[in-house]
Design a protein around this motif. Structure first.
Motif, PDB file in Angstrom:
ATOM      1  N   UNK A   1      10.855  37.388 -19.038  1.00 35.59           N
ATOM      2  CA  UNK A   1      11.104  38.762 -19.499  1.00 35.59           C
ATOM      3  C   UNK A   1      10.600  39.775 -18.478  1.00 35.59           C
ATOM      4  N   UNK A   2      10.751  39.393 -17.215  1.00 37.51           N
ATOM      5  CA  UNK A   2      10.397  40.254 -16.072  1.00 37.51           C
ATOM      6  C   UNK A   2       8.906  40.590 -16.052  1.00 37.51           C
ATOM      7  N   UNK A   3       8.079  39.620 -16.451  1.00 33.95           N
ATOM      8  CA  UNK A   3       6.638  39.866 -16.507  1.00 33.95           C
ATOM      9  C   UNK A   3       5.845  39.058 -15.490  1.00 33.95           C
ATOM     10  N   UNK A   4       6.396  37.970 -14.968  1.00 34.11           N
ATOM     11  CA  UNK A   4       5.628  37.094 -14.083  1.00 34.11           C
ATOM     12  C   UNK A   4       5.571  37.645 -12.655  1.00 34.11           C
ATOM     13  N   UNK A   5       4.360  37.623 -12.090  1.00 30.98           N
ATOM     14  CA  UNK A   5       4.167  37.951 -10.688  1.00 30.98           C
ATOM     15  C   UNK A   5       4.151  36.683  -9.847  1.00 30.98           C
ATOM     16  N   UNK A   6       3.693  36.802  -8.606  1.00 25.11           N
ATOM     17  CA  UNK A   6       3.762  35.677  -7.683  1.00 25.11           C
ATOM     18  C   UNK A   6       2.900  34.498  -8.127  1.00 25.11           C
ATOM     19  N   UNK A   7       1.758  34.767  -8.748  1.00 20.66           N
ATOM     20  CA  UNK A   7       0.858  33.670  -9.145  1.00 20.66           C
ATOM     21  C   UNK A   7       1.526  32.763 -10.185  1.00 20.66           C
ATOM     22  N   UNK A   8       2.071  33.360 -11.246  1.00 20.33           N
ATOM     23  CA  UNK A   8       2.691  32.552 -12.294  1.00 20.33           C
ATOM     24  C   UNK A   8       4.000  31.932 -11.819  1.00 20.33           C
ATOM     25  N   UNK A   9       4.766  32.648 -10.994  1.00 23.94           N
ATOM     26  CA  UNK A   9       6.010  32.082 -10.466  1.00 23.94           C
ATOM     27  C   UNK A   9       5.722  30.897  -9.551  1.00 23.94           C
ATOM     28  N   UNK A  10       4.660  30.989  -8.779  1.00 30.84           N
ATOM     29  CA  UNK A  10       4.256  29.859  -7.937  1.00 30.84           C
ATOM     30  C   UNK A  10       3.947  28.636  -8.802  1.00 30.84           C
ATOM     31  N   UNK A  11       3.285  28.861  -9.938  1.00 30.86           N
ATOM     32  CA  UNK A  11       2.952  27.767 -10.844  1.00 30.86           C
ATOM     33  C   UNK A  11       4.220  27.158 -11.453  1.00 30.86           C
ATOM     34  N   UNK A  12       5.169  27.993 -11.872  1.00 37.70           N
ATOM     35  CA  UNK A  12       6.406  27.491 -12.467  1.00 37.70           C
ATOM     36  C   UNK A  12       7.235  26.719 -11.441  1.00 37.70           C
ATOM     37  N   UNK A  13       7.282  27.187 -10.196  1.00 41.55           N
ATOM     38  CA  UNK A  13       7.992  26.455  -9.150  1.00 41.55           C
ATOM     39  C   UNK A  13       7.339  25.107  -8.882  1.00 41.55           C
ATOM     40  N   UNK A  14       6.010  25.084  -8.890  1.00 43.50           N
ATOM     41  CA  UNK A  14       5.281  23.832  -8.655  1.00 43.50           C
ATOM     42  C   UNK A  14       5.618  22.803  -9.735  1.00 43.50           C
ATOM     43  N   UNK A  15       5.831  23.279 -10.969  1.00 39.60           N
ATOM     44  CA  UNK A  15       6.203  22.368 -12.049  1.00 39.60           C
ATOM     45  C   UNK A  15       7.547  21.708 -11.775  1.00 39.60           C
ATOM     46  N   UNK A  16       8.388  22.368 -10.988  1.00 38.12           N
ATOM     47  CA  UNK A  16       9.697  21.833 -10.617  1.00 38.12           C
ATOM     48  C   UNK A  16       9.660  21.095  -9.287  1.00 38.12           C
ATOM     49  N   UNK A  17       8.459  20.919  -8.729  1.00 41.94           N
ATOM     50  CA  UNK A  17       8.326  20.201  -7.475  1.00 41.94           C
ATOM     51  C   UNK A  17       8.537  21.042  -6.244  1.00 41.94           C
ATOM     52  N   UNK A  18       8.571  22.376  -6.391  1.00 41.80           N
ATOM     53  CA  UNK A  18       8.772  23.286  -5.266  1.00 41.80           C
ATOM     54  C   UNK A  18       7.432  23.941  -4.938  1.00 41.80           C
ATOM     55  N   UNK A  19       6.932  23.733  -3.740  1.00 45.90           N
ATOM     56  CA  UNK A  19       5.620  24.250  -3.351  1.00 45.90           C
ATOM     57  C   UNK A  19       5.774  25.218  -2.176  1.00 45.90           C
ATOM     58  N   UNK A  20       5.631  26.504  -2.461  1.00 47.79           N
ATOM     59  CA  UNK A  20       5.702  27.534  -1.430  1.00 47.79           C
ATOM     60  C   UNK A  20       4.582  28.535  -1.679  1.00 47.79           C
ATOM     61  N   UNK A  21       4.297  29.358  -0.680  1.00 41.52           N
ATOM     62  CA  UNK A  21       3.189  30.298  -0.773  1.00 41.52           C
ATOM     63  C   UNK A  21       3.546  31.506  -1.615  1.00 41.52           C
ATOM     64  N   UNK A  22       2.522  32.161  -2.167  1.00 46.73           N
ATOM     65  CA  UNK A  22       2.738  33.393  -2.920  1.00 46.73           C
ATOM     66  C   UNK A  22       3.291  34.488  -2.023  1.00 46.73           C
ATOM     67  N   UNK A  23       2.903  34.477  -0.751  1.00 53.93           N
ATOM     68  CA  UNK A  23       3.399  35.492   0.172  1.00 53.93           C
ATOM     69  C   UNK A  23       4.912  35.376   0.346  1.00 53.93           C
ATOM     70  N   UNK A  24       5.398  34.158   0.478  1.00 54.27           N
ATOM     71  CA  UNK A  24       6.843  33.964   0.617  1.00 54.27           C
ATOM     72  C   UNK A  24       7.565  34.351  -0.662  1.00 54.27           C
ATOM     73  N   UNK A  25       6.980  33.992  -1.805  1.00 58.46           N
ATOM     74  CA  UNK A  25       7.578  34.394  -3.081  1.00 58.46           C
ATOM     75  C   UNK A  25       7.669  35.914  -3.165  1.00 58.46           C
ATOM     76  N   UNK A  26       6.606  36.597  -2.735  1.00 61.13           N
ATOM     77  CA  UNK A  26       6.601  38.061  -2.759  1.00 61.13           C
ATOM     78  C   UNK A  26       7.698  38.649  -1.889  1.00 61.13           C
ATOM     79  N   UNK A  27       7.908  38.068  -0.710  1.00 54.14           N
ATOM     80  CA  UNK A  27       8.964  38.572   0.180  1.00 54.14           C
ATOM     81  C   UNK A  27      10.345  38.383  -0.445  1.00 54.14           C
ATOM     82  N   UNK A  28      10.576  37.214  -1.013  1.00 57.85           N
ATOM     83  CA  UNK A  28      11.879  36.945  -1.623  1.00 57.85           C
ATOM     84  C   UNK A  28      12.112  37.823  -2.851  1.00 57.85           C
ATOM     85  N   UNK A  29      11.066  38.059  -3.631  1.00 54.75           N
ATOM     86  CA  UNK A  29      11.200  38.931  -4.802  1.00 54.75           C
ATOM     87  C   UNK A  29      11.532  40.354  -4.384  1.00 54.75           C
ATOM     88  N   UNK A  30      10.859  40.841  -3.365  1.00 53.04           N
ATOM     89  CA  UNK A  30      11.107  42.203  -2.892  1.00 53.04           C
ATOM     90  C   UNK A  30      12.529  42.345  -2.384  1.00 53.04           C
TER      91      UNK A  30
END
Length: 387
Positions: free
Chosen positions: A159-188
């Motif tokens: 519901x458009x509430x998750x920031x990089x920390x929680x999104x990093x955790x959800x990606x990790x659950x799917x086997x995708x491991x990337x940095x919060x900095x990269x997630x932030x760049x892609x989100x922006x």
């Protein structure tokens, strides 16, 4: 698990049942899915629907051929208007961007709309778009595009509430491991921004002459057992009809909302109903510690009688110290940041239904909570029972 820790059958208030039925009737998903989201038996939910649903009036069919053709034409025009409206909603922020951004947006929407319409809407050449689609991309670019699609899905699901920390955790659950900095760049780059925060004020009145209980919790918010320490508070939700007041009961063990009540008046009955819901639902043992602020509702005679009847120990925050009840404040902050500050409710009924869904479907069962090692309250309790 010993006999003392076994959970008895759940009980639900009529307020919960009516809200659950309204949610089941107003969503397109199967009743079984709604039942899973609310954590109730599907047969039980069907029984509630039969009891609480209002009959739906049907319009008599008309056989006149002229009327049929006119309705068919109007439906076609309406579908076109809806399509144009939806495109404008989705693409207005892209219209002033460069062609490459427009091409990427068209690719993203092509699964739902014809490319010809999308190119015309974005005012770009269809041949140029296809040239861009067929051009070779680097592995990094392809990977970023795939990651962006995953992030969009996870962001919308939150519901458009998750920031990089929680999104990093959800990606990790799917086997995708990337940095919060990269997630932030892609989100922006994708224009994914969390809902903004706004301040809100306290609602309870602590200026009264009723007896005050001592602070027995002393900010010990981390506990090792369920149904031993509850905290609660009251907040307000704005609607065009006036205020809707919400009282909640939170189990400190998992941060689950185990009781709640909503009303247009902020009387003792509001907090009494919330606490009684928690008692009926969870059946806590004697000696439960119940911590709130010094509001007159919590100091009322009717509320103290409930505590006495169920052998509950009362604890209250120190005067003017919101940190003594930080867990309740944190929940209200999430509720307002993620829901109510971004909605303009016409009626209290509308606000009540949205708040019910936020609590019972999203917050309790889906939203990752940092205090639970980024598990939802319900998942955390299940994990602890298994362990």
């Amino acid at each position: 698990m010993n006999d003392q820790t076994k959970k008895p059958n759940k009980s639900y208030t009529s307020e919960f049942k009516e809200s659950a039925v309204k949610l089941a009737n107003e969503t397109d998903q199967p009743v079984s899915q709604t039942a899973r989201e609310l954590g109730v038996n599907v047969n039980t939910l069907h029984t509630w629907i039969s009891k609480y649903s209002k009959p739906v009036k049907t319009v008599a069919n008309r056989s006149d051929e002229h009327i049929y053709d006119e309705v068919k034409r109007l439906k076609k025009e309406l579908a076109k208007v809806i399509q144009e409206r939806d495109l404008l909603k989705k693409g207005h922020s892209v219209l002033c961007k460069g062609n490459f951004v427009k091409y990427a947006w068209i690719t993203d929407q092509a699964k739902d709309y014809p490319v010809t319409i999308l190119c015309r809407f974005m005012d770009v050449s269809r041949s140029c778009y296809y040239d861009w689609v067929s051009s070779p991309k680097t592995d990094r670019e392809k990977e970023n595009e795939a990651l962006t699609e995953q992030l969009k899905k996870l962001f919308e699901d939150s519901r458009k509430t998750y920031g990089t920390r929680r999104l990093k955790r959800k990606l990790a659950e799917k086997g995708v491991h990337i940095s919060r900095r990269r997630i932030g760049r892609l989100m922006k780059k994708a224009g994914l921004f969390c809902k903004t925060k706004r301040r809100f004020k306290a609602t309870t009145n602590s200026k009264h002459n009723k007896r005050i209980s001592p602070n027995l919790l002393e900010r010990e918010f981390t506990v090792s057992q369920p149904d031993r320490y509850y905290v609660g508070d009251i907040t307000y939700i704005a609607t065009k009809e006036g205020w809707l007041y919400l009282a909640v009961v939170i189990d400190l063990f998992s941060r689950q909302i185990v009781g709640w009540s909503m009303d247009e008046r902020m009387k003792a009955k509001l907090v009494n109903d919330a606490l009684l819901m928690a008692i009926w639902k969870r059946k806590p043992m004697d000696g439960l510690l119940w911590h709130t602020d010094r509001g007159s509702q919590y100091a009322s005679d009717s509320h103290r009688k409930i505590l006495s009847d169920h052998n509950i120990i009362q604890s209250m925050s120190r005067k003017g110290n919101c940190w003594d009840n930080a867990v309740s404040e944190s929940f209200f902050h999430s509720l307002k940041t993620e829901l109510t500050h971004h909605c303009r409710f016409k009626t209290r009924v509308e606000a009540k239904q949205a708040t019910f869904e936020y609590i019972e479907v999203f917050y309790n069962r889906e939203r990752l909570h940092s205090a639970n090692d980024y598990l939802s309250p319900v998942d955390y309790e299940i994990q602890q029972e298994i362990a």
